[in-house]
Design an enzyme around this catalytic site. Sequence first.
Site, short mmCIF file in Angstrom:
data_model
loop_
_atom_site.label_atom_id
_atom_site.label_comp_id
_atom_site.label_asym_id
_atom_site.label_seq_id
_atom_site.Cartn_x
_atom_site.Cartn_y
_atom_site.Cartn_z
N LYS A 47 0.85 -1.19 0.00
CA LYS A 47 0.00 0.00 0.00
C LYS A 47 0.89 1.24 0.00
O LYS A 47 1.49 1.59 1.01
CB LYS A 47 -0.92 0.02 1.24
CG LYS A 47 -2.01 1.07 1.10
CD LYS A 47 -2.50 1.65 2.39
CE LYS A 47 -1.59 2.64 3.00
NZ LYS A 47 -1.28 3.84 2.17
N GLU B 195 10.42 1.51 10.15
CA GLU B 195 11.48 2.46 9.74
C GLU B 195 10.84 3.83 9.80
O GLU B 195 10.01 4.17 8.97
CB GLU B 195 11.97 2.14 8.33
CG GLU B 195 12.68 0.80 8.20
CD GLU B 195 14.01 0.74 8.94
OE1 GLU B 195 14.55 1.80 9.30
OE2 GLU B 195 14.49 -0.37 9.19
N CYS C 41 14.65 10.36 5.18
CA CYS C 41 14.59 10.05 6.61
C CYS C 41 15.94 10.29 7.25
O CYS C 41 16.02 10.79 8.36
CB CYS C 41 14.12 8.62 6.82
SG CYS C 41 15.07 7.41 5.89
N GLU D 180 11.67 17.16 13.06
CA GLU D 180 12.16 16.67 11.76
C GLU D 180 11.59 17.59 10.69
O GLU D 180 10.38 17.59 10.46
CB GLU D 180 11.67 15.23 11.55
CG GLU D 180 12.12 14.67 10.24
CD GLU D 180 11.57 13.28 9.94
OE1 GLU D 180 10.43 12.97 10.32
OE2 GLU D 180 12.29 12.51 9.29
P1 NAD Z 1 3.17 8.76 7.12
O1 NAD Z 1 3.47 8.12 8.42
O2 NAD Z 1 2.22 9.88 7.10
O3 NAD Z 1 2.62 7.70 6.07
C1 NAD Z 1 3.35 6.54 5.74
C2 NAD Z 1 2.37 5.49 5.25
O4 NAD Z 1 1.52 5.08 6.32
C3 NAD Z 1 1.44 5.94 4.13
O5 NAD Z 1 1.32 4.90 3.19
C4 NAD Z 1 0.13 6.16 4.87
O6 NAD Z 1 -1.00 6.06 4.04
C5 NAD Z 1 0.16 5.05 5.87
N1 NAD Z 1 -0.72 5.22 7.05
C6 NAD Z 1 -1.37 6.31 7.46
N2 NAD Z 1 -2.07 6.05 8.59
C7 NAD Z 1 -1.85 4.75 8.89
C8 NAD Z 1 -2.26 3.88 9.94
N3 NAD Z 1 -3.05 4.30 10.94
N4 NAD Z 1 -1.82 2.61 9.93
C9 NAD Z 1 -0.98 2.16 8.96
N5 NAD Z 1 -0.57 2.94 7.94
C10 NAD Z 1 -0.98 4.21 7.90
O7 NAD Z 1 4.61 9.17 6.56
P2 NAD Z 1 4.92 10.05 5.28
O8 NAD Z 1 4.56 11.45 5.64
O9 NAD Z 1 4.35 9.40 4.07
O10 NAD Z 1 6.52 9.90 5.17
C11 NAD Z 1 7.41 10.74 5.79
C12 NAD Z 1 7.98 10.10 7.04
O11 NAD Z 1 8.56 8.83 6.74
C13 NAD Z 1 9.11 10.89 7.65
O12 NAD Z 1 8.97 10.95 9.05
C14 NAD Z 1 10.35 10.11 7.29
O13 NAD Z 1 11.46 10.34 8.13
C15 NAD Z 1 9.84 8.72 7.33
N6 NAD Z 1 10.69 7.82 6.56
C16 NAD Z 1 11.48 6.92 7.22
C17 NAD Z 1 12.33 6.08 6.52
C18 NAD Z 1 13.19 5.07 7.22
O14 NAD Z 1 13.68 4.17 6.57
N7 NAD Z 1 13.39 5.18 8.52
C19 NAD Z 1 12.38 6.15 5.12
C20 NAD Z 1 11.56 7.07 4.47
C21 NAD Z 1 10.72 7.89 5.21
#
Ligand code: NAD
Length: 468
Positions: free
Chosen positions: A168, A241, A275, A371
């Site tokens: 997803k 992650e 990230c 962040e």
């Molecule tokens: P987000 O947490 O808003 O969304 C990530 C995913 O989770 C999306 O697909 C979203 O639809 C889904 N989601 C939303 N609500 C959910 C729920 N209740 N249960 C399960 N899934 C749900 O993150 P974002 O804004 O898309 O991405 C940015 C963030 O991701 C930043 O904090 C960044 O640091 C982090 N990130 C971390 C890594 C890593 O490897 N550590 C890599 C890339 C990004």
Amino acid sequence: MSEFKQLIGGELVGGAREMDVVNPANGKPFAKCPVADEAQLNEAVAAARAAFPAWAAKSQDERAELINKVADALGEQTADLARLLTTEQGKPLDQAGMELMASGFTMKTFTGMRLEPRTIQENEKQKVYEIRKPLGVVAAITPWNFPLMMVVHKVAPALLAGNTVVVKPAATTPLTTLKFGEICQKILPPGVVNVICDQNDLGDKLTSHPDVDKISFTGSTATGKKVMEAASRAVKRVTLELGGNDAAIVLDDADPVETAQKVFQAAMANAGQVCLAVKRAYVPGKIYDAFCDELARLAGAAVVDEGTAQGAQIGPVQNQMQYEKLKGLLESAKAEGKVIAGGNAMDREGFFIEPTIVRDVTEDARIVREEQFGPVLPVLRYDEIEDVLVRANDTDYGLGGSVWGKDIERATKVAERVQSGTVWVNQHMALAPNIPFRGAKQSGMGAELGPEGLNEFTQATVINVKLT
Ligand code: NAD
């Protein structure tokens, strides 16, 4: 009708409805995307469940061969997919091409790994060894900054280990993932990979679905906590992650100009939406001015433009929400420190933020504590190593970090004291598919990449045999 299709049970299908996908370079919709409802989510999980026994029964060599074919097909479409990735995500075309290539390379690296039994004890009385089995159905949930690479980090090891997957993608960057699904549809048995899209409303239903055995999640720490909560109800396996607030600690023997150039790259790649981008720089008083001046020069000279424009180095940020969040952070930064480059949204359509450097800022500033996830870098001054380590470690995050200096032994000793999953010396963001990557503290749980990342998609079972 959308030209993009979801993949459920080997069929390319439309959604229960459609949504617009916006090009961040102009803020306008450029494509329609199918959106699943709960019934389609259930179908996707059921298809993955049905495909699991036969997929798990294949040998690792057979599975690796099919994953390799997917990687090859991905490689053949690099040019088209890079353009699509740039249009939906915003990053410059060369960076999109690099994401495509890194994705293929990561898949190929996993196909070279094997899960082998591990002997724990062996003598004339007993033989104890451990084997690793697939878990079942994996939910792979990804963010919008590296839409394809994050999918591959999950799908390649999950499949190699014998699991089936429901992917997803994030609601604002679903299209490259759907194209990945089309490739899988041609090569893999039905149901082994399924791709469904949502409008940020199906994540919870997927993680709490009783037929999902493992959740591999990349996204923000706030959402990660919800995922962990959902997983806890059935004690599901979960890899998280999450966010980061990486510090670059520059030591007093570092060359300020050369180091500023490398730190700038590590802060501004993908418009800072990485990230493990450098999100705070700590620089000793002795070289502070020279370091800040070079950063400001680089920020002023950077070519900020839409990703498809020739020579673009920094694209727009990916979505309106992130754009608004950054504008708020920049307003706070003006009161919290001295903005020596950028500081504003750009006066043009699309979600463009000026590359921004903020100096003379302290720990309690929002721009330091949060962040940012944008082309923004605060620079903090320090004088004592002990003090900078306390300050750099004083965060709930612990994803990456870096230490910079000419005396590599000294820099390495400092690196060992940074509380993060990865700490680089004289480099930052050097990821490789054979090296495990993991977050400390609230930056995550479990590992991605490397043999450790492969193990995350397995259940270890100890076989303990009495011989006499
Ligand atoms: P987000 O947490 O808003 O969304 C990530 C995913 O989770 C999306 O697909 C979203 O639809 C889904 N989601 C939303 N609500 C959910 C729920 N209740 N249960 C399960 N899934 C749900 O993150 P974002 O804004 O898309 O991405 C940015 C963030 O991701 C930043 O904090 C960044 O640091 C982090 N990130 C971390 C890594 C890593 O490897 N550590 C890599 C890339 C990004």
